[in-house]
Design an enzyme around this catalytic site. Structure first.
Site, short mmCIF file in Angstrom:
data_model
loop_
_atom_site.label_atom_id
_atom_site.label_comp_id
_atom_site.label_asym_id
_atom_site.label_seq_id
_atom_site.Cartn_x
_atom_site.Cartn_y
_atom_site.Cartn_z
N GLY A 132 46.50 27.63 44.96
CA GLY A 132 47.71 27.83 44.16
C GLY A 132 47.37 28.03 42.69
O GLY A 132 47.58 27.13 41.88
N SER A 134 47.69 31.67 40.98
CA SER A 134 48.52 32.72 40.37
C SER A 134 50.01 32.37 40.37
O SER A 134 50.52 31.75 41.31
CB SER A 134 48.34 34.04 41.12
OG SER A 134 46.98 34.35 41.21
N GLU A 250 34.27 31.04 44.78
CA GLU A 250 35.16 32.05 45.35
C GLU A 250 34.61 33.47 45.17
O GLU A 250 34.97 34.36 45.93
CB GLU A 250 36.54 31.93 44.67
CG GLU A 250 37.61 32.74 45.36
CD GLU A 250 38.99 32.57 44.73
OE1 GLU A 250 39.25 31.52 44.12
OE2 GLU A 250 39.79 33.49 44.86
C1 LIG Z 1 45.07 40.12 48.69
C2 LIG Z 1 45.30 39.15 47.58
C3 LIG Z 1 45.21 37.80 47.84
C4 LIG Z 1 45.43 36.87 46.80
N1 LIG Z 1 45.37 35.54 47.10
C5 LIG Z 1 45.61 34.64 46.12
C6 LIG Z 1 45.61 33.25 46.42
O1 LIG Z 1 45.37 32.82 47.55
N2 LIG Z 1 45.90 32.37 45.42
C7 LIG Z 1 46.15 32.79 44.15
O2 LIG Z 1 46.36 31.95 43.28
N3 LIG Z 1 46.18 34.11 43.83
C8 LIG Z 1 45.92 35.04 44.79
N4 LIG Z 1 45.95 36.39 44.50
C9 LIG Z 1 46.37 36.80 43.16
C10 LIG Z 1 45.27 37.40 42.31
O3 LIG Z 1 44.36 36.42 41.87
C11 LIG Z 1 45.96 38.12 41.14
O4 LIG Z 1 46.66 39.21 41.71
C12 LIG Z 1 44.99 38.61 40.11
O5 LIG Z 1 44.37 37.55 39.43
C13 LIG Z 1 45.69 39.53 39.08
O6 LIG Z 1 46.83 38.92 38.56
P1 LIG Z 1 48.24 39.72 38.54
O7 LIG Z 1 48.51 40.19 39.92
O8 LIG Z 1 49.22 38.82 37.88
O9 LIG Z 1 47.97 41.02 37.66
P2 LIG Z 1 47.97 41.10 36.08
O10 LIG Z 1 47.23 39.94 35.53
O11 LIG Z 1 49.36 41.32 35.62
O12 LIG Z 1 47.10 42.40 35.82
C14 LIG Z 1 47.65 43.72 35.95
C15 LIG Z 1 46.57 44.70 35.50
O13 LIG Z 1 46.27 44.51 34.10
C16 LIG Z 1 44.88 44.26 33.91
N5 LIG Z 1 44.68 43.24 32.87
C17 LIG Z 1 45.34 42.06 32.75
N6 LIG Z 1 44.88 41.37 31.68
C18 LIG Z 1 43.91 42.13 31.11
C19 LIG Z 1 43.04 41.95 29.99
N7 LIG Z 1 43.08 40.85 29.25
N8 LIG Z 1 42.16 42.93 29.70
C20 LIG Z 1 42.09 44.06 30.47
N9 LIG Z 1 42.89 44.28 31.54
C21 LIG Z 1 43.79 43.33 31.86
C22 LIG Z 1 44.38 43.72 35.24
O14 LIG Z 1 43.00 43.95 35.43
C23 LIG Z 1 45.23 44.52 36.24
O15 LIG Z 1 44.66 45.78 36.47
C24 LIG Z 1 45.74 37.33 45.49
C25 LIG Z 1 45.82 38.71 45.24
C26 LIG Z 1 45.62 39.61 46.26
C27 LIG Z 1 45.73 41.08 45.96
#
Ligand SMILES: Cc1cc2nc3c(=O)[nH]c(=O)nc-3n(C[C@H](O)[C@H](O)[C@H](O)COP(=O)(O)OP(=O)(O)OC[C@H]3O[C@@H](n4cnc5c(N)ncnc54)[C@H](O)[C@@H]3O)c2cc1C
Length: 385
Positions: A132, A134, A250
């Site tokens: 938990g 994101s 991880e």
């Molecule tokens: C299949 C899958 C399984 C997952 N399982 C889990 C889970 O079990 N538990 C959990 O907690 N999370 C999980 N996640 C979530 C995952 O960790 C997040 O999707 C990821 O960290 C990106 O966060 P976000 O989706 O909020 O995208 P955002 O953070 O909004 O990013 C959007 C885009 O902007 C870019 N970006 C953001 N900030 C910056 C920066 N400072 N500099 C440059 N570029 C930037 C990112 O690289 C991305 O391309 C999962 C995701 C997927 C796809």
């Protein structure tokens, strides 16, 4: 020490390597005739009976100490096991997180009572965990989490929301990163990790359907969930340091290299036949192996650091970034290879597997931290930020 020193090639010790043949034997018996498009799901494949068979063989919690029900083996032994499970496409989703990171996290930071309560159940395949971290507005920017576990007389009152939580709907527990003091603007300060029993009143779990039609990740809502004092893992306010160490577990394993391996194998089997063999396909097969071999050596080298109890955060980021690039290249390159061939001659199972992996491949470089974030960490490791 430079980052290059820390990625010097390492060999898996022969005693651990010897496990490989036993695992292959076990898998040949446990998973006969599973089609490739199902096996390609591997660490999204939920099968409690299979997880418990692994437990019976002594292969859950292998790296945990025997006094807590674990195997007392090294990270290398687990590496061999995981490589074999993933290349066979075994359904490992249910025990995956507990075995890889929640168990080691509880061992490192938990109280004696927490270790005695959770670890033996993880090793028996009776306690499955999810991650938990994101939230809707805190993914890459994880320090911005808003879910709050407010200290009260009974322990903590939990309110907020997590998202993309893989397998929350199949798990008994979540280790959640939450705010126990301060505001989101305080960033790393005031964050803690708590173990949430997902059967508690006030928790709603809503699965999200992905592009392929699977429902493996979820939204999880907390509405006045009362946690006991012993829900806290480690120290209050130390959540950021703990989560950073957890992410090294991880990001560095074979799962960051092998997400497309069942597809690659299926394609390779066809390229070995007279109908499938072309000059360009043979060159592509060699090219993929040329990239996979050094990447695997790097991933094994990170295991050595984990075995020594270190926290190779930057090295793990490097392995994940390069590994997921290869994992995404494989379906794209196989699609190119098949393009222009007479598809009537291509095995239907290969096409179905390619279809599935192509649909999910964009997620490889998102889950566990996005490419941009990892590159930023690598730049920091090089002293550039
Ligand atoms: C299949 C899958 C399984 C997952 N399982 C889990 C889970 O079990 N538990 C959990 O907690 N999370 C999980 N996640 C979530 C995952 O960790 C997040 O999707 C990821 O960290 C990106 O966060 P976000 O989706 O909020 O995208 P955002 O953070 O909004 O990013 C959007 C885009 O902007 C870019 N970006 C953001 N900030 C910056 C920066 N400072 N500099 C440059 N570029 C930037 C990112 O690289 C991305 O391309 C999962 C995701 C997927 C796809």
């Amino acid at each position: 020490m430079s980052i290059l020193d820390s990625l010097a090639p390492t060999t898996i010790p022969p005693g651990d390597e010897a496990l490989r043949a036993q695992v292959r034997d076990f898998l040949a018996r446990a998973l006969p005739d599973v089609p490739a498009h199902v096996r390609a799901r591997s660490w999204n494949g939920a099968n409690a009976a299979f997880s418990r068979e692994l437990a019976k063989a002594g292969w859950l919690g292998m790296t945990l100490p025997a006094e807590y029900g674990g195997g007392g083996r090294s990270a290398f032994a687990r590496y061999v096991l995981v490589e074999e499970l993933l290349s066979a496409g075994a359904p490992v989703a249910l025990h995956w997180v507990a075995d890889r990171q929640s168990g080691p996290q509880i061992l490192k930071y938990g109280t004696e009572a927490q270790k005695r309560f959770y670890l033996p159940r993880i090793c028996r395949g009776e306690a499955f965990f999810c991650i938990g971290m994101s939230e809707p507005n805190a993914g890459s920017d994880l320090a911005g989490v808003r879910t709050r576990a407010a200290p009260n007389e009974a322990g903590f009152l939990l309110n907020g929301q997590k998202i993309w939580t893989t397998n929350a709907h199949h798990c008994q527990y979540m280790i959640a990163l939450v705010r126990t003091s301060g505001e989101a603007a305080d960033r790393h300060k005031g964050l803690s990790q708590v173990i949430v029993d997902l059967s508690l009143p006030g928790i709603t779990i809503r699965p999200i359907t992905d592009l392929s039609g699977d429902t493996h990740f979820c939204e999880v809502f907390f509405d006045n969930v009362q946690l006991a004092t012993d829900a806290l893992v480690g120290h209050e306010g130390q959540g950021w340091e703990q989560v950073t160490a957890e992410l090294a577990f991880e990001r560095s394993g074979p799962e960051r290299l092998f997400s497309s391996i069942v597809l690659f194998d299926e394609w390779l089997a066809w390229v070995r036949t007279p109908q499938g063999r072309t000059e360009s396909a043979v060159r592509l097969a060699g090219g993929v192996f040329t990239e996979l071999a050094p990447l695997r050596a790097m991933s094994v080298a990170v295991q050595e650091k984990l075995t020594r109890g270190e926290s190779p955060v930057i090295e793990a980021a490097l392995v994940k970034e390069l590994g997921t690039t290869l994992e995404q290249f494989i379906p794209a390159a196989i699609a190119d290879d098949l393009h222009g061939r007479d598809t009537a001659g291509v095995p239907a199972e290969l096409l179905q597997t390619l279809n599935y992996v192509t649909e999910v491949a964009p997620s490889f470089s998102l889950r566990g931290g996005t490419r941009d974030i990892l590159r930023g960490m690598i730049a920091r490791g090089l002293g550039l930020r």
